[in-house]
Design a protein around this motif. Structure first.
Motif, PDB file in Angstrom:
ATOM      1  N   GLY A 304      -2.486 -17.113  25.990  1.00 50.07           N
ATOM      2  CA  GLY A 304      -3.689 -17.929  26.093  1.00 50.07           C
ATOM      3  C   GLY A 304      -4.929 -17.280  25.512  1.00 50.07           C
ATOM      4  O   GLY A 304      -6.010 -17.881  25.520  1.00 50.07           O
ATOM      5  N   HIS A 305      -4.802 -16.060  24.984  1.00 46.69           N
ATOM      6  CA  HIS A 305      -5.968 -15.347  24.452  1.00 46.69           C
ATOM      7  C   HIS A 305      -6.285 -15.780  23.025  1.00 46.69           C
ATOM      8  O   HIS A 305      -5.407 -16.185  22.262  1.00 46.69           O
ATOM      9  CB  HIS A 305      -5.725 -13.835  24.472  1.00 46.69           C
ATOM     10  N   ARG A 306      -7.540 -15.637  22.676  1.00 47.35           N
ATOM     11  CA  ARG A 306      -7.945 -15.817  21.291  1.00 47.35           C
ATOM     12  C   ARG A 306      -7.415 -14.641  20.466  1.00 47.35           C
ATOM     13  O   ARG A 306      -7.401 -13.506  20.947  1.00 47.35           O
ATOM     14  CB  ARG A 306      -9.474 -15.900  21.193  1.00 47.35           C
ATOM     15  N   PHE A 307      -7.039 -14.925  19.211  1.00 48.04           N
ATOM     16  CA  PHE A 307      -6.451 -13.848  18.419  1.00 48.04           C
ATOM     17  C   PHE A 307      -6.710 -14.054  16.938  1.00 48.04           C
ATOM     18  O   PHE A 307      -6.936 -15.173  16.462  1.00 48.04           O
ATOM     19  CB  PHE A 307      -4.940 -13.742  18.669  1.00 48.04           C
ATOM     20  N   LEU A 308      -6.664 -12.944  16.217  1.00 53.38           N
ATOM     21  CA  LEU A 308      -6.620 -12.933  14.760  1.00 53.38           C
ATOM     22  C   LEU A 308      -5.481 -11.991  14.384  1.00 53.38           C
ATOM     23  O   LEU A 308      -5.494 -10.813  14.740  1.00 53.38           O
ATOM     24  CB  LEU A 308      -7.944 -12.433  14.183  1.00 53.38           C
ATOM     25  N   TRP A 309      -4.505 -12.506  13.658  1.00 53.08           N
ATOM     26  CA  TRP A 309      -3.275 -11.762  13.372  1.00 53.08           C
ATOM     27  C   TRP A 309      -3.109 -11.672  11.855  1.00 53.08           C
ATOM     28  O   TRP A 309      -2.988 -12.685  11.163  1.00 53.08           O
ATOM     29  CB  TRP A 309      -2.096 -12.499  14.003  1.00 53.08           C
ATOM     30  N   ASP A 329       5.884 -19.276   3.033  1.00 52.68           N
ATOM     31  CA  ASP A 329       4.501 -19.293   3.462  1.00 52.68           C
ATOM     32  C   ASP A 329       4.458 -19.024   4.968  1.00 52.68           C
ATOM     33  O   ASP A 329       5.486 -18.864   5.622  1.00 52.68           O
ATOM     34  CB  ASP A 329       3.816 -20.610   3.095  1.00 52.68           C
ATOM     35  N   LEU A 330       3.259 -18.981   5.520  1.00 55.24           N
ATOM     36  CA  LEU A 330       3.130 -18.616   6.930  1.00 55.24           C
ATOM     37  C   LEU A 330       3.823 -19.614   7.845  1.00 55.24           C
ATOM     38  O   LEU A 330       4.375 -19.231   8.878  1.00 55.24           O
ATOM     39  CB  LEU A 330       1.653 -18.487   7.301  1.00 55.24           C
ATOM     40  N   ASP A 331       3.783 -20.896   7.511  1.00 54.19           N
ATOM     41  CA  ASP A 331       4.467 -21.881   8.348  1.00 54.19           C
ATOM     42  C   ASP A 331       5.955 -21.582   8.447  1.00 54.19           C
ATOM     43  O   ASP A 331       6.574 -21.797   9.490  1.00 54.19           O
ATOM     44  CB  ASP A 331       4.269 -23.286   7.769  1.00 54.19           C
ATOM     45  N   ALA A 332       6.543 -21.112   7.344  1.00 57.92           N
ATOM     46  CA  ALA A 332       7.969 -20.804   7.355  1.00 57.92           C
ATOM     47  C   ALA A 332       8.259 -19.474   8.030  1.00 57.92           C
ATOM     48  O   ALA A 332       9.327 -19.284   8.619  1.00 57.92           O
ATOM     49  CB  ALA A 332       8.509 -20.799   5.927  1.00 57.92           C
ATOM     50  N   LEU A 347      -5.835 -17.447  14.622  1.00 58.07           N
ATOM     51  CA  LEU A 347      -5.650 -17.570  13.185  1.00 58.07           C
ATOM     52  C   LEU A 347      -4.678 -16.490  12.725  1.00 58.07           C
ATOM     53  O   LEU A 347      -4.812 -15.320  13.115  1.00 58.07           O
ATOM     54  CB  LEU A 347      -6.988 -17.403  12.456  1.00 58.07           C
ATOM     55  N   ALA A 348      -3.701 -16.887  11.923  1.00 57.94           N
ATOM     56  CA  ALA A 348      -2.794 -15.943  11.264  1.00 57.94           C
ATOM     57  C   ALA A 348      -3.151 -15.901   9.792  1.00 57.94           C
ATOM     58  O   ALA A 348      -3.350 -16.945   9.158  1.00 57.94           O
ATOM     59  CB  ALA A 348      -1.341 -16.368  11.449  1.00 57.94           C
ATOM     60  N   VAL A 349      -3.265 -14.687   9.247  1.00 55.76           N
ATOM     61  CA  VAL A 349      -3.700 -14.488   7.870  1.00 55.76           C
ATOM     62  C   VAL A 349      -2.627 -13.709   7.130  1.00 55.76           C
ATOM     63  O   VAL A 349      -2.144 -12.673   7.628  1.00 55.76           O
ATOM     64  CB  VAL A 349      -5.041 -13.716   7.816  1.00 55.76           C
ATOM     65  N   GLY A 350      -2.245 -14.161   5.952  1.00 60.76           N
ATOM     66  CA  GLY A 350      -1.237 -13.459   5.168  1.00 60.76           C
ATOM     67  C   GLY A 350      -1.846 -12.345   4.339  1.00 60.76           C
ATOM     68  O   GLY A 350      -2.822 -12.541   3.623  1.00 60.76           O
TER      69      GLY A 350
END
Length: 407
Positions: A304-309, A329-332, A347-350
């Motif tokens: 439940g935490h906010r995150f940036l990955w 891609d990130l979805d896959a 948010l997940a960043v590649g």
């Protein structure tokens, strides 16, 4: 006063290049206009994850530093089979490659004007001492990790020489103690150091050459690691011979600020409460197999935490397990629907994000890190709690440090 050129040779790998670029800036700041700084760049293809992009950004951002790309050395004799070497030999290949760069490095030093007044070598570039001696150039080593790591690195050759077996022969659970450093188990040694194989022999040989330099620059500061700095300066880490002067020149971390274009992750951070975002980033070599990415994603979602990955969209050649497809891609890469379900708080960043700017943002609350020394120093400088997930090299030892944060 006649100008002199200081040449920095960072070896290979982003983790070694980045702090040496900060060292280059420090030379320019403190040189009083009398120092011309050049960086000799050698790129080993197998270690190139993020390397070329980092060099390109550095060239754009540092007009006062001259970058010289060394031509690749010729193939080693007998190496023309065309067969790729085993993946586990990546570090051994790197060290052989650096030995082979002596000739192009010598040619560069001879060609530079103003004349070279000092050569600063990465910790793995010990063979370049021969070039410095041949040309009569004072040579210094730059250790991009911390003082405790340097204390262990310097002590390893003598410790191994005093033993009748390899470190692995002592048993994985055997605890090793070195002056100035926290104890650690044999199983926690950096890859390749415990078994007396090619990597171990090469690293011990390089480590044994460091005391031959005029001095050692270490990316730390005395109040952060007082015990380690004291052991180094008291000569406790190199028994039987003199230790050259040790200079703490850290923390050498990027000032941040980027190129003026705000990254999407900073816009996410702007919308979050103070100290609320967990930042996850595992370095330029920190790739995980798909199965582990799924577990990390599940944990983030359930917390439940906010995150940036920040995650790499393709693994380096040495990544273990079942590596994911670099074309995905990130979805896959991530569990179905994960990005959509967490879009309001994560948010997940590649591949890349402005790590320093993220850590210094008011919304950053904690840093999940692989404990590479660059990341460790950045987290300390930003005042973030570090949640340690060491992966390789000296990171397990870094995670054991009891650092004294700056006040």
């Amino acid at each position: 006063m006649a100008r002199k050129t200081v040449v920095l040779f960072p070896g290979v790998g982003v983790g070694h290049l980045a702090p040496m670029l900060e060292l280059a800036k420090a030379f320019l700041r403190h040189g009083g206009g009398a120092v011309y700084v050049a960086v000799a760049v050698a790129e080993l293809p197998v270690m190139a994850t993020g390397f070329a992009a980092t060099v390109a950004r550095a060239e754009d951002a540092n007009a006062s530093v001259a970058f010289h790309f060394l031509p690749p050395p010729p193939p080693a004799p007998g190496g023309g089979s065309g067969e790729p070497e085993p993946e586990q030999d990546v570090l051994a290949r790197m060290l052989r490659f650096l030995r082979a760069t002596n000739a192009p490095l010598r040619d560069l030093l001879r060609s530079l004007l103003p004349p070279v007044g000092a050569l600063v070598l990465d910790m793995f570039c010990g063979d370049a001492l021969d070039v410095a001696a041949e040309l009569g150039v004072p040579a210094y080593f730059f250790f991009p990790s911390g003082a405790a790591g340097l204390a262990v690195f310097l002590a390893l050759p003598a410790r191994r020489a005093s033993m009748s077996t390899s470190f692995a022969g002592l048993g994985a659970s055997t605890v090793l103690s070195f002056p100035g450093a926290p104890p650690f188990k044999v199983s926690e040694m950096a890859e390749g150091l415990s078994d007396d194989g090619e990597v171990c022999r090469a690293i011990l040989r390089v480590a044994s050459r460091i005391p031959d330099a005029r001095g050692i620059l270490v990316n730390s500061f005395e109040s952060l690691e007082p015990r380690a700095v004291r052991a180094l300066r008291d000569g406790l880490c190199v028994p039987g011979r003199a230790t050259p002067p040790v200079y703490c020149v850290g923390p050498l971390v990027s000032p941040g600020g980027g190129d003026g274009e705000e990254h999407e992750c900073l816009r996410l951070m702007d919308a979050q409460p103070d100290r609320s975002v967990v930042f996850l980033c595992f370095g330029s070599m920190g790739a995980f197999p798909k199965s582990q990415l799924a577990e990390i994603a599940a944990g983030l979602e359930k917390s439940g935490h906010r995150f940036l990955w920040v995650l790499w969209s393709s693994p380096p050649p040495s990544a273990a397990g079942e590596p994911f497809d670099g074309d995905d891609d990130l979805d896959a890469l991530l569990p179905a629907g994960f990005l959509e379900r967490t879009r309001d708080r994560g948010l997940a960043v590649g591949s890349w994000a402005p790590q320093v700017d993220v850590q210094r943002h008011r919304a950053a609350g904690a840093f999940v890190t692989h404990c590479g020394w660059n990341s460790t120093l950045e987290g300390v400088a930003a005042g973030l709690p570090l949640l340690c997930w060491p992966l390789y090299a000296e990171q397990k030892n870094n995670s054991k440090q009891h650092l004294n944060p700056p006040t």
